[in-house]
Structures are given as structure tokens and as C-alpha cells.
Write an enzyme that holds these catalytic residues in place. Structure first.
Site: not given
Length: 132
Positions: A52, A92
């Protein structure tokens, strides 16, 4: 937008020799541009990079500004090769929240027809805000 097939083919690029846990991610901007990332493991584990963040950082490197990230799509496979549900880690979530200004929708795939959607605000309701 269902990006399962693209994520699935991109999973092979993940570098996961230690965990066998492969993750692919696609960031979609408000203008519909797509940026990809995969997880990259390292024997020095803290230097490992999640898919991500890799996708978000790729978007930023190509000129995407905070607030322009609309969606993040995630697909993961375990060491046995089975698809698994993989939510973004805390780091993330913070990066996605900051770069989307808290507005991204997260698409988490477990198969072609199995996808959960969550707002980044619901996954990280009290993210650190940028200073601008």
C-alpha cells in the site's frame, strides 16, 4: 471499480521470500490514474515495505498531491497460495489517510467477487493531520 485481475497478475511481482505473504496494491486517483505497488521484504525486517505504501509513494513520486488519492485496492495471498483478507497496517493507514486527506475508499479483495469496502476514516478515525 473491480481491479481483481490486475491485482492478481501483479501479485507475482511481490518479493516475499521470508513470509511467503504476497500483497499487491493499486491506488486510483480522483482523475482515474492508476499507480501500483507490491510488498518488498528484507532480511532486516524493519526495512520491509508494504504494498500500500509502495503504491502511494509511487503516486506521490509521479506528482499526485494530497487529496487526489480516491481509492486503494488490496489483494493478498498467503504462503499456501490462498487469497486472504489483508487490511492495511497502521503505518499504511496513516499514509493513506494523509495523502487522501481522509477521503479514500479502501477495497480489500479476498477473491474476484469477494471485496470489502471501507473508508480510511473508519479504519483510522484519528489520524495525524498534515500541517498544510
Amino acid at each position: 471499480m473491480n481491479l481483481f485481475e490486475e491485482l492478481d497478475s501483479f501479485l507475482e511481482r511481490a518479493y516475499a521470500p521470508y513470509s511467503g505473504f504476497r500483497v499487491a496494491s493499486i491506488v486510483v486517483t480522483t482523475e482515474g490514474k492508476i499507480y501500483r505497488g507490491v510488498n518488498v521484504e528484507s532480511v532486516a525486517y524493519p526495512t520491509t515495505m508494504c504494498a500500500e505504501r509502495n503504491a502511494v509513494f509511487h503516486a506521490v513520486a509521479e506528482g499526485v498531491k494530497p487529496g487526489e488519492i480516491a481509492e486503494v485496492h488490496i489483494l493478498a495471498r498467503n504462503e499456501a497460495g490462498a487469497y486472504v483478507t489483508a487490511f492495511p497496517c497502521g503505518s499504511c493507514r496513516q499514509v493513506i489517510a494523509e495523502q487522501s486527506r481522509g477521503k479514500a475508499t479502501i477495497h480489500i479483495y479476498r477473491g474476484e467477487r469477494e471485496v470489502e469496502m471501507h473508508s480510511i476514516a473508519s479504519l483510522l478515525p484519528f489520524h495525524f493531520a498534515s500541517l498544510d
